[in-house]
Design a protein around this motif. Structure first.
Motif: not given
Length: 623
Positions: A302-318
């Motif tokens: 919960y508390i580290y959700a921002p950094t632990r979800t950062a890789a979701v940006a890869a959807l758009g990048d790919t």
């Protein structure tokens, strides 16, 4: 919670917080804890000697979740949190076993309520720094003392509502005193706890009613506190769902028993520490050390959700790089496909591409430690079919169309997905002798299927799906320089690339995130030198070398918010799209009457360890 009946003590639930706003990473200096026996790190034992052995000076056989959040305690060593009447600078714990969250009469004795804990901390000069994480978990003892045999439903409801309202008022007060991140845990379903299941159907119904009423009231009260203090991040953790999941399937979480207390089971309480931790419950209401570690792990998601979800940006990048690969493939075909007369040149190709790059983000290994750059590898590949045709339009012009369907797999840090791209591209090319120019436009739909995100506790992994759109517009020009059997062709290109990923909601039991739309776009410039050697009249070898980079780009932040939560929305940025960098390639083509066959490979290498490979095997025919 009666001290003389400590085997039936209660207090309840779990977890968490994080203030994000638009921060790209979180960093917490310490943990400040208020609560009851589920949080107490030895305060009650220091003043009364309770609870006795085999308890570890706490209401468990090891450490509490708050201590695990504050560091990595070692059994037999000191706590990671100092106790009552201390104010820092390190992590502090003011929780007391048996504490109520109001100043009503406590059948457990003269124990500091959470109200007293909070005022005492401030009275001793304690302050809340901007990077402090405050945990609040209380209210269980109020319900425990209200659900005595013979209590009416109205009495239980009044106690649950009053206690839930107290929680909201107190976390609001903590926010008013300067706290920026507050973790509020709800209570597990009391009807699932051994102390209530042992009472049969009536006890189960009573416990469930009390805790459900409390959780609903507390959630609404915290919502009101969050509205009154918009600058504070109130993170509500669903401890009820976490505990229910463990009880429903203990083996999936590494437990052999989640229905009985270890201290009430002789074979467990006399066993080694590791064996004790195969039970989820230490007594009839409190978790074992392993249970607390599980809860701390959930809180960290919960508390580290921002950094632990950062890789979701890869959807758009790919999708961005997939669109680029499709664009370059189409430009290559347009340059080679120049049928004469009324003939139409149809083609079909097997195409594939793969990319890897390094993603970096600031992460905090644990509370109280410095943030550091963490690098993870992003990998994706796609393969499929491209087909279409070219036709001479007269006056040196050639028109072309291509349809592509590619599917593959993406992995990046904690996330994975199976991206599929279906696109349509058109070209208009003009050639006058050695001089040529080509205009390309294309777009498509991207589907991100089988999305999954790995959580700290794998049984709480997230799933989902979403879609998006990609587009491109390119202008290329070049000049063929004939040198006998060798042709040298300098090429210049401008290209605009765009991709948008639709917002979507993760599906999971705990700490799910709702993501907003994200757009990535950029204008690239490239210069390449191509060469072709005519091995024979119908066979040629080709190669290229060049450089491409962004002239301008716009990288949308990844924006999200914990689902069904008062937690503040957050925004994080990835390490940034990198230009394609150096480009290179090889090709082979053969002409056999009306038929043409070719194979081509193109590679690019850029910053952040980016490597992109794309290739195709094509056959075409004039009709």
């Amino acid at each position: 919670m009666r001290l003389k009946a400590w085997t039936t003590v209660i207090s309840a639930a779990i977890f968490m917080a994080w203030f994000a706003g638009t921060a790209a990473a979180q960093s917490y200096n310490r943990v400040i804890s208020f609560g009851d026996s589920l949080t107490d790190n030895g305060n009650l034992f220091a003043t009364t000697g309770q609870p006795p052995f085999p308890y570890n000076k706490r209401f468990t056989n090891g450490f509490t979740f708050a201590e695990y959040l504050a560091g990595s305690p070692v059994l037999g060593g000191p706590s990671t949190q100092t106790g009552f009447l201390t104010t820092g600078p390190g992590s502090v714990n003011y929780a007391f076993g048996g504490a109520r969250n109001d100043n009503g009469a406590n059948t457990n004795g003269p124990i500091p309520s959470t109200i007293t804990q909070i005022t005492t901390f401030s009275g001793l000069g304690g302050t809340y720094g901007p990077n402090d994480l405050v945990t609040y978990w209380a209210g269980a003892n109020n319900l425990f003392q209200a659900t005595i045999p013979g209590a009416t439903q109205a009495t239980i409801q009044a106690a649950a509502v009053s206690s839930g309202l107290q929680s909201g008022a107190q976390v609001g007060n903590i926010a008013a005193l300067g706290a920026k991140t507050i973790v509020i845990m709800n209570l597990p379903n009391f009807g699932l706890l051994p102390v209530y299941t042992a009472q049969g159907p009536l006890g189960i119904a009573t416990g469930s009613f009390a805790s459900t009423t409390f959780d609903l009231t507390q959630s609404q009260a915290v919502q009101a506190a969050a509205a009154a203090h918009p600058g504070t991040n109130f993170i509500q953790v669903d401890a009820a769902s976490a505990v229910a999941s463990v009880i429903a399937n203990p083996a999936a979480f590494g437990f052999t028993n989640a229905t009985a207390g270890c201290v009430t089971t002789l074979a467990c309480v006399t066993a080694p520490f590791a064996t004790q931790n195969q039970f989820f419950f230490w007594d009839t209401v409190h978790p074992t050390d392993a249970g607390h570690r599980l809860l701390a792990a959930v809180i960290s998601d919960y508390i580290y959700a921002p950094t632990r979800t950062a890789a979701v940006a890869a959807l758009g990048d790919t999708s961005f790089w997939s669109r680029r690969a499709t664009t370059l493939d189409m430009l290559d075909r347009a340059r080679a496909g120049a049928p004469s007369g009324e003939a139409i040149q149809f083609f079909a190709a097997l195409a594939g591409l793969g990319q890897s790059s390094a993603m970096t983000s600031l992460v905090q290994p644990s509370i109280g430690t410095a943030t550091s750059l963490q690098t993870t590898t992003q990998n994706f590949y796609q393969g499929g079919l491209r087909f279409g045709g070219f036709k001479n339009l007269g006056y040196g012009w050639t028109g072309g169309v291509e349809i592509s369907a590619l599917t593959g797999h993406l992995s990046a840090g904690t996330i994975a997905a199976d991206p599929t791209s279906i696109s349509l591209d058109v070209t208009a090319g003009w050639r006058q002798g050695p001089l040529f120019t080509t205009l390309q436009a294309g777009g498509g739909i991207d589907f991100y299927n089988q999305y999954r995100r790995q959580m700290t506790v794998s049984n709480f992994n997230q799933t989902g799906s979403t879609n998006g759109q990609s587009g491109s517009l390119s202008l290329e020009g070049g000049y063929d320089i004939g040198l006998g059997r060798f042709t040298l062709t300098p090429v210049a290109r401008l290209g605009y690339l765009y991709t948008n990923v639709a917002g979507f909601n993760e599906q999971g039991t705990l700490a799910s995130v709702n993501f907003s739309n994200r757009t990535v776009q950029g204008l690239t410039g490239a210069a390449e030198l191509r060469g072709r050697f005519a091995v024979s009249s119908n066979l040629g070898l080709s190669g290229e070398i060049g450089y491409e980079n962004f002239l301008t780009k716009s990288i949308g932040a990844l924006r999200g918010q914990l689902a069904n939560n008062t937690a503040l929305p957050f925004a994080s940025t990835d390490s940034g799209l990198v230009g394609a960098g150096v480009t290179f390639g090889l090709g082979l083509d053969g002409h056999f009457g009306a038929w043409t066959a070719s194979a081509a490979w193109r590679g690019t290498a850029g910053a952040h360890a980016q490597v992109l490979n794309q290739g195709n095997i094509q056959i075409s025919r004039l009709f």
